[in-house]
Design a protein around this motif. Structure first.
Motif, PDB file in Angstrom:
ATOM      1  N   ALA A 261       0.861  -1.181   0.000  1.00  0.00           N
ATOM      2  CA  ALA A 261       0.000   0.000   0.000  1.00  0.00           C
ATOM      3  C   ALA A 261       0.896   1.229   0.000  1.00  0.00           C
ATOM      4  CB  ALA A 261      -0.931   0.009   1.199  1.00  0.00           C
ATOM      5  N   GLY A 262       0.445   2.291  -0.680  1.00  0.00           N
ATOM      6  CA  GLY A 262       1.287   3.482  -0.751  1.00  0.00           C
ATOM      7  C   GLY A 262       0.490   4.736  -1.000  1.00  0.00           C
ATOM      8  N   PHE A 263       1.135   5.854  -0.705  1.00  0.00           N
ATOM      9  CA  PHE A 263       0.551   7.170  -0.938  1.00  0.00           C
ATOM     10  C   PHE A 263       1.665   8.117  -1.328  1.00  0.00           C
ATOM     11  CE2 PHE A 263       0.051  11.451   0.845  1.00  0.00           C
ATOM     12  CZ  PHE A 263      -1.044  11.886   0.108  1.00  0.00           C
ATOM     13  N   SER A 264       1.368   9.000  -2.290  1.00  0.00           N
ATOM     14  CA  SER A 264       2.351  10.010  -2.655  1.00  0.00           C
ATOM     15  C   SER A 264       1.641  11.325  -2.941  1.00  0.00           C
ATOM     16  CB  SER A 264       3.158   9.571  -3.881  1.00  0.00           C
ATOM     17  OG  SER A 264       2.352   9.530  -5.032  1.00  0.00           O
ATOM     18  N   PHE A 265       2.340  12.394  -2.617  1.00  0.00           N
ATOM     19  CA  PHE A 265       1.835  13.742  -2.870  1.00  0.00           C
ATOM     20  C   PHE A 265       2.865  14.479  -3.696  1.00  0.00           C
ATOM     21  CE2 PHE A 265       1.938  18.274  -1.652  1.00  0.00           C
ATOM     22  CZ  PHE A 265       0.670  18.657  -2.104  1.00  0.00           C
ATOM     23  N   LEU A 266       2.453  14.913  -4.883  1.00  0.00           N
ATOM     24  CA  LEU A 266       3.342  15.613  -5.796  1.00  0.00           C
ATOM     25  C   LEU A 266       2.825  17.032  -5.989  1.00  0.00           C
ATOM     26  CD1 LEU A 266       5.628  15.736  -7.962  1.00  0.00           C
ATOM     27  CD2 LEU A 266       3.938  14.883  -9.604  1.00  0.00           C
ATOM     28  N   ASN A 267       3.702  18.010  -5.756  1.00  0.00           N
ATOM     29  CA  ASN A 267       3.350  19.405  -5.962  1.00  0.00           C
ATOM     30  C   ASN A 267       4.300  19.997  -6.980  1.00  0.00           C
ATOM     31  OD1 ASN A 267       2.757  22.120  -5.890  1.00  0.00           O
ATOM     32  ND2 ASN A 267       2.589  22.211  -3.661  1.00  0.00           N
ATOM     33  N   ARG A 268       3.783  20.238  -8.183  1.00  0.00           N
ATOM     34  CA  ARG A 268       4.577  20.888  -9.210  1.00  0.00           C
ATOM     35  C   ARG A 268       4.253  22.371  -9.112  1.00  0.00           C
ATOM     36  NH1 ARG A 268       5.794  16.997 -13.524  1.00  0.00           N
ATOM     37  NH2 ARG A 268       6.790  16.144 -11.685  1.00  0.00           N
ATOM     38  N   VAL A 269       5.133  23.108  -8.444  1.00  0.00           N
ATOM     39  CA  VAL A 269       4.875  24.485  -8.053  1.00  0.00           C
ATOM     40  C   VAL A 269       4.507  25.329  -9.267  1.00  0.00           C
ATOM     41  CG1 VAL A 269       5.851  26.543  -6.976  1.00  0.00           C
ATOM     42  CG2 VAL A 269       6.434  24.262  -6.095  1.00  0.00           C
ATOM     43  N   GLY A 270       3.391  26.031  -9.156  1.00  0.00           N
ATOM     44  CA  GLY A 270       2.943  26.905 -10.221  1.00  0.00           C
ATOM     45  C   GLY A 270       2.068  26.232 -11.247  1.00  0.00           C
ATOM     46  N   PHE A 271       1.809  24.900 -11.066  1.00  0.00           N
ATOM     47  CA  PHE A 271       1.014  24.205 -12.075  1.00  0.00           C
ATOM     48  C   PHE A 271      -0.107  23.364 -11.449  1.00  0.00           C
ATOM     49  CE2 PHE A 271       5.217  24.850 -13.965  1.00  0.00           C
ATOM     50  CZ  PHE A 271       4.846  25.641 -15.047  1.00  0.00           C
ATOM     51  N   PHE A 272       0.245  22.366 -10.630  1.00  0.00           N
ATOM     52  CA  PHE A 272      -0.785  21.502 -10.067  1.00  0.00           C
ATOM     53  C   PHE A 272      -0.215  20.711  -8.893  1.00  0.00           C
ATOM     54  CE2 PHE A 272       1.377  18.944 -13.271  1.00  0.00           C
ATOM     55  CZ  PHE A 272       1.624  17.760 -12.574  1.00  0.00           C
ATOM     56  N   SER A 273      -1.121  20.071  -8.151  1.00  0.00           N
ATOM     57  CA  SER A 273      -0.777  19.086  -7.131  1.00  0.00           C
ATOM     58  C   SER A 273      -1.454  17.772  -7.506  1.00  0.00           C
ATOM     59  CB  SER A 273      -1.239  19.538  -5.746  1.00  0.00           C
ATOM     60  OG  SER A 273      -0.603  20.734  -5.353  1.00  0.00           O
ATOM     61  N   MET A 274      -0.859  16.674  -7.103  1.00  0.00           N
ATOM     62  CA  MET A 274      -1.431  15.372  -7.439  1.00  0.00           C
ATOM     63  C   MET A 274      -1.284  14.429  -6.257  1.00  0.00           C
ATOM     64  SD  MET A 274      -0.456  12.749 -10.541  1.00  0.00           S
ATOM     65  CE  MET A 274      -1.105  13.847 -11.810  1.00  0.00           C
ATOM     66  N   ASN A 275      -2.399  13.814  -5.849  1.00  0.00           N
ATOM     67  CA  ASN A 275      -2.403  12.780  -4.820  1.00  0.00           C
ATOM     68  C   ASN A 275      -2.575  11.431  -5.494  1.00  0.00           C
ATOM     69  OD1 ASN A 275      -2.322  14.512  -2.440  1.00  0.00           O
ATOM     70  ND2 ASN A 275      -4.384  15.144  -3.034  1.00  0.00           N
ATOM     71  N   SER A 276      -1.765  10.481  -5.094  1.00  0.00           N
ATOM     72  CA  SER A 276      -1.838   9.146  -5.689  1.00  0.00           C
ATOM     73  C   SER A 276      -1.886   8.099  -4.579  1.00  0.00           C
ATOM     74  CB  SER A 276      -0.618   8.905  -6.587  1.00  0.00           C
ATOM     75  OG  SER A 276      -0.653   7.609  -7.140  1.00  0.00           O
ATOM     76  N   TYR A 277      -2.865   7.199  -4.678  1.00  0.00           N
ATOM     77  CA  TYR A 277      -3.039   6.120  -3.701  1.00  0.00           C
ATOM     78  C   TYR A 277      -2.915   4.791  -4.443  1.00  0.00           C
ATOM     79  CZ  TYR A 277      -5.338  10.063  -1.365  1.00  0.00           C
ATOM     80  OH  TYR A 277      -5.635  11.288  -0.839  1.00  0.00           O
ATOM     81  N   SER A 278      -2.319   3.805  -3.785  1.00  0.00           N
ATOM     82  CA  SER A 278      -2.145   2.510  -4.445  1.00  0.00           C
ATOM     83  C   SER A 278      -2.251   1.375  -3.433  1.00  0.00           C
ATOM     84  CB  SER A 278      -0.790   2.430  -5.163  1.00  0.00           C
ATOM     85  OG  SER A 278       0.279   2.489  -4.235  1.00  0.00           O
ATOM     86  N   ALA A 279      -2.689   0.223  -3.936  1.00  0.00           N
ATOM     87  CA  ALA A 279      -2.742  -0.997  -3.129  1.00  0.00           C
ATOM     88  C   ALA A 279      -2.580  -2.188  -4.061  1.00  0.00           C
ATOM     89  CB  ALA A 279      -4.059  -1.091  -2.363  1.00  0.00           C
ATOM     90  N   THR A 280      -1.779  -3.161  -3.669  1.00  0.00           N
ATOM     91  CA  THR A 280      -1.538  -4.331  -4.509  1.00  0.00           C
ATOM     92  C   THR A 280      -1.567  -5.606  -3.687  1.00  0.00           C
ATOM     93  OG1 THR A 280       0.871  -4.184  -4.227  1.00  0.00           O
ATOM     94  CG2 THR A 280      -0.089  -3.028  -6.111  1.00  0.00           C
ATOM     95  N   TYR A 281      -1.940  -6.685  -4.358  1.00  0.00           N
ATOM     96  CA  TYR A 281      -1.875  -8.013  -3.749  1.00  0.00           C
ATOM     97  C   TYR A 281      -1.473  -8.968  -4.865  1.00  0.00           C
ATOM     98  CZ  TYR A 281      -3.144 -12.149  -1.034  1.00  0.00           C
ATOM     99  OH  TYR A 281      -3.105 -13.336  -0.345  1.00  0.00           O
ATOM    100  N   GLY A 282      -0.354  -9.668  -4.662  1.00  0.00           N
ATOM    101  CA  GLY A 282       0.121 -10.519  -5.737  1.00  0.00           C
ATOM    102  C   GLY A 282       1.012 -11.639  -5.263  1.00  0.00           C
TER     103      GLY A 282
END
Length: 791
Positions: free
Chosen positions: A463-484
């Motif tokens: 499981a994971g989470f990331s927060f990306l802020n490209r200053v002056g353009f946008f922010s992006m939140n990403s959530y993930s989960a895997t089972y394998g």
């Protein structure tokens, strides 16, 4: 009088200067500079095998084998030059300290003198080798030529027809079980009537028989207990081979053994008392001391030794390898002793030494991404190698990076109100957290038998989470989960199945400038929509790189990525209206992606010489969105360029097709596509010490899938895939590299030189014609700094 064009001299110097430096280093100093008077440098040698009457046609193989007997060998050479000897001569000093002594001894190589070579002894060794290959009557001689203090030796071996095997007999006594077991192996014998006599084959046959007996319970048997007798008096260059067991073989070596008691020391360390107090008897095993470290039910899935079964080496090796793969243990040792009561039984003692259970690592680094951002980063990682008393590996990772956009120069002017690439204010920062659990067994809703493979199957949960802020353009939140699951049935095949792959990407804080750009680029706008990726990933990897001594090694990895099919089918069955572009099907208010993506990475490694290698790679991929989606998610689209792709072009600066971006800031965003084709050829060679060199040629591009999509809302002209024209749209680059390879770490510097540009006009596609010889401007070189080999 002809004159060079402006800049021609500078470009010529770039190519010639490295060659001049190499020639000065290798030839400027005399290679015999430190050779004493009356001595000669052992410059080279040649080995020829003359066998006009030899019907086996093995001259080339014999010459290669005999060449390996020459000791010492001459100084190492590359393309006729001897750089290590040249370094030794250039920095020669009698002092035992200082920088010159360090360079001389670290990177140089002292001259190999002819007096160190005993040609007579080498000739005798060659003659013995030929005798072992069936040439019982052979002669070997040598001639030496010395000119300018350089000695060259030529060896000539003369052979006739080799002796061949007429028949093979086993002189055995059927009264012993071992004799019958040996007799039963005849069908698999390596010795064939009519084959040339070969001592190596006879030795291999003994090892083969020993391997069969080891799997029949003969624990104390060894190949040395088998002896051959040969009869060469039968005439016509024939030989009879007789195999028998030595009379000195002990009774213990000639009887099979069964397994009796099996003791497992699950928390062993050197110096521990071997007392069996506090022992748990679990399914016929003696588990010592208790289950406070790894529970017996989990550990025994890696133990294939069973009480009352016949001892076999196969079960021994399988147990050792499976237990060694458990993260909870550092060392695995299995010993055997004859049971004190039963003379035909063995007791097994399995000693498991725990690894350091918990670790915390902090790492500061310089991050360089494929999208052209680079900057400092900090990683924190916590690992627990036995999280739940079943040798589960729990990893918690936290990372943060602060980056500036330093790559991907545009070709035109930036839109109004948009900052130029390279502006120090164009920054990005990212925070991420990831948790993963690797379990050395298959966890599933239904019972699965324990797989008899050397490599423990793995269940992976993440499981994971990331927060990306490209200053002056946008922010992006990403959530993930895997089972394998990860399963390796053989040394060369790995199967990775991820039936549950969940991702959710949410865009926020979009600035007006970036909003306008998305409005002008509908294709990119759809890629950035908030959406779920709900699907599965299947990966099959075939690799022969585990066989290190092979001349040809292969690697092939096929990946199938599916998303949205099950969810779309469920909504169809339950009565949801058909999806449209304006009204797609959603889950929790957001569209979910539906696509199929197939990717293949094929590589061939041709190994020759000392550490020299020719590597070729072909990467192909295609992704198609359908149903609930009309574009692939941005994170799933292909891009090319950069240090592991086409190194003469910056990351994401190629394609799709013949498209060329006219902006300078956003070029790295929309130079992505649905189809990828990349080919690489790289020649790798040693230079000196841990310095390695490489020359390479890269080619490739990306494309959009069809003209329909392009005509509707994709303003990237020339980006569609055309089967008749795609070869003319390949970007081509070449270059050379320097690698610092210290085994556990490889620092790579590759200089890429563009050869062919994929975009029009045609008269400007030849980049070499207008090559500027620098690292800036149009048609310039690109310096790639990376860790590890590109492929």
């Amino acid at each position: 009088m002809l004159k060079d064009k402006p800049g021609t001299g500078r470009k010529t110097a770039i190519y010639i200067l490295p060659l001049i430096l190499l020639l000065i280093l290798s030839a400027g100093c005399s290679v015999t500079k430190v050779v004493p008077e009356g001595e000669a440098l052992f410059w080279g040698y040649d080995v020829k095998v003359k066998g006009e009457k030899d019907s086996s046609k093995r001259s080339a193989d014999l010459e290669a084998e005999l060449s390996q007997t020459v000791r010492p060998e001459p100084n190492a050479s590359i393309l006729g030059l001897r750089p290590k000897l040249a370094i030794y001569n250039a920095f020669y000093t009698e002092k035992e300290k200082g920088i010159k002594h360090w360079i001389m001894t670290k990177f140089g190589e002292p001259p190999v003198l002819f007096s160190e070579l005993d040609t007579g002894s080498v000739s005798q060794i060659m003659s013995s080798r030929l005798h072992n290959r069936g040439y019982f009557n052979n002669t070997v001689g040598s001639t030496t030529t010395i000119e300018n203090k350089k000695a060259t030796v030529n060896w000539t071996a003369r052979v006739g027809e080799p002796y061949r095997i007429r028949k093979i007999e086993y002189t055995l006594n059927d009264s012993l079980p071992v004799q019958r077991d040996i007799e039963q192996t005849r069908d698999e014998t390596l010795l064939k009537p009519g084959d040339p006599y070969d001592l190596a084959t006879l030795t291999a046959e003994r090892v083969r028989i020993d391997g069969v007996l080891k799997n029949e319970g003969y624990y104390f048997f060894s190949p040395e207990l088998l002896i051959y007798s040969t009869d060469t008096t039968v005439g016509d260059r024939k030989v009879d081979v007789l195999l028998r067991i030595k009379k000195a073989a002990t009774a213990k070596a000639l009887q099979p053994y069964k397994m009796d008691d099996i003791f497992i020391f699950a928390n062993y360390s050197l110096g521990d008392s071997l007392a069996t107090n506090d022992t748990i008897d679990y399914k016929g095993y003696h588990y010592i001391p208790n289950e406070n470290y790894v529970k017996a039910k989990h550990l025994l899935r890696g133990v294939f030794l069973e009480q009352d079964s016949l001892y076999t080496r196969e079960e021994h090796l399988l147990t050792n390898k499976r237990l060694s793969a458990y993260s909870a243990y550092k060392f695995v040792t299995i010993d055997y002793e004859v049971d004190t009561v039963k003379n035909n039984a063995l007791d097994a003692f399995i000693y498991l030494t725990p690894a350091l259970k918990k670790s915390l690592r902090a790492e500061a680094q310089m991050v360089s991404k494929s999208n052209g951002f680079a900057g400092p980063g900090l990683n924190l990682a916590f690992r627990n190698k036995n999280a739940f008393k079943g040798s589960e590996l729990l990893s918690l990772e936290f990372s943060g990076t602060f980056e500036n956009y330093v790559g991907g120069r545009g070709t035109g002017e930036a839109p109004e109100g948009v900052e130029e690439a390279g502006n120090p204010n164009l920054t990005s920062f990212e925070l991420s957290a990831k948790a993963s659990l690797s379990i050395p067994r298959i966890l599933s809703p239904f019972e699965i038998r324990n797989l008899r493979t050397e490599f423990a199957p793995q269940t992976r949960i993440g499981a994971g989470f990331s927060f990306l802020n490209r200053v002056g353009f946008f922010s992006m939140n990403s959530y993930s989960a895997t089972y394998g699951y990860n399963y390796r049935p053989t040394q060369t095949v790995t199967i990775d199945v991820t039936p549950i792959n969940l991702q959710y990407v949410r865009l926020s804080n979009v600035t007006p400038d970036f909003t306008k750009y998305l409005v002008d680029n509908p294709f990119l706008r759809r890629s950035f929509e908030n959406q779920f990726i709900i699907g599965s990933i299947y990966q099959l990897t075939y690799s022969t790189q585990v066989y290190e001594n092979r001349t040809n090694q292969f690697f092939d990895q096929v990946t199938l990525d599916l998303s949205g099919n099950s969810l779309n089918a469920f909504q169809s069955v339950t009565g949801f209206p058909p999806p449209t572009d304006d009204a797609p099907r959603t889950i929790a208010g957001s569209r979910f992606s539906q696509y199929i993506l197939l990717d293949n990475d094929f590589r061939h490694y041709f190994n020759f010489g000392k550490e020299s290698q020719l590597v070729t790679r072909l990467v192909t991929g295609a992704g198609f969105a359908y149903g609930n989606s009309n574009t692939l998610p941005y994170v799933k689209q292909f891009s090319v360029g950069g240090p592991n792709s086409i190194r003469a072009f910056r990351a994401r600066s190629i394609g799709p097709g013949s498209y060329i971006d006219t902006t300078s800031t956003f070029s790295f965003f929309d130079q992505v596509g649905d189809i990828r084709l990349v080919g690489n050829i790289e020649y790798r060679f040693p230079i000196v010490g841990f310095f390695k060199g490489a020359v390479f040629v890269d080619a490739g591009n990306i494309w959009t899938f069809d003209k329909r999509e392009q005509a509707v809302d994709d303003n990237r002209d020339g980006g569609e895939f055309d089967p008749k024209n795609f070869l003319n749209q390949l970007a081509v680059g070449t270059g050379f590299g320097l690698r610092v390879d210290v085994e556990f770490f490889v620092l790579r510097l590759d200089v890429g030189i563009p050869v062919r540009l994929p975009y029009p006009p045609v008269e400007k596609q030849n980049a070499l014609k207008n090559f500027n010889g620098s690292f800036s401007g149009e048609n310039s070189m690109v310096l790639n700094i990376a860790i590890g080999y590109p492929f």
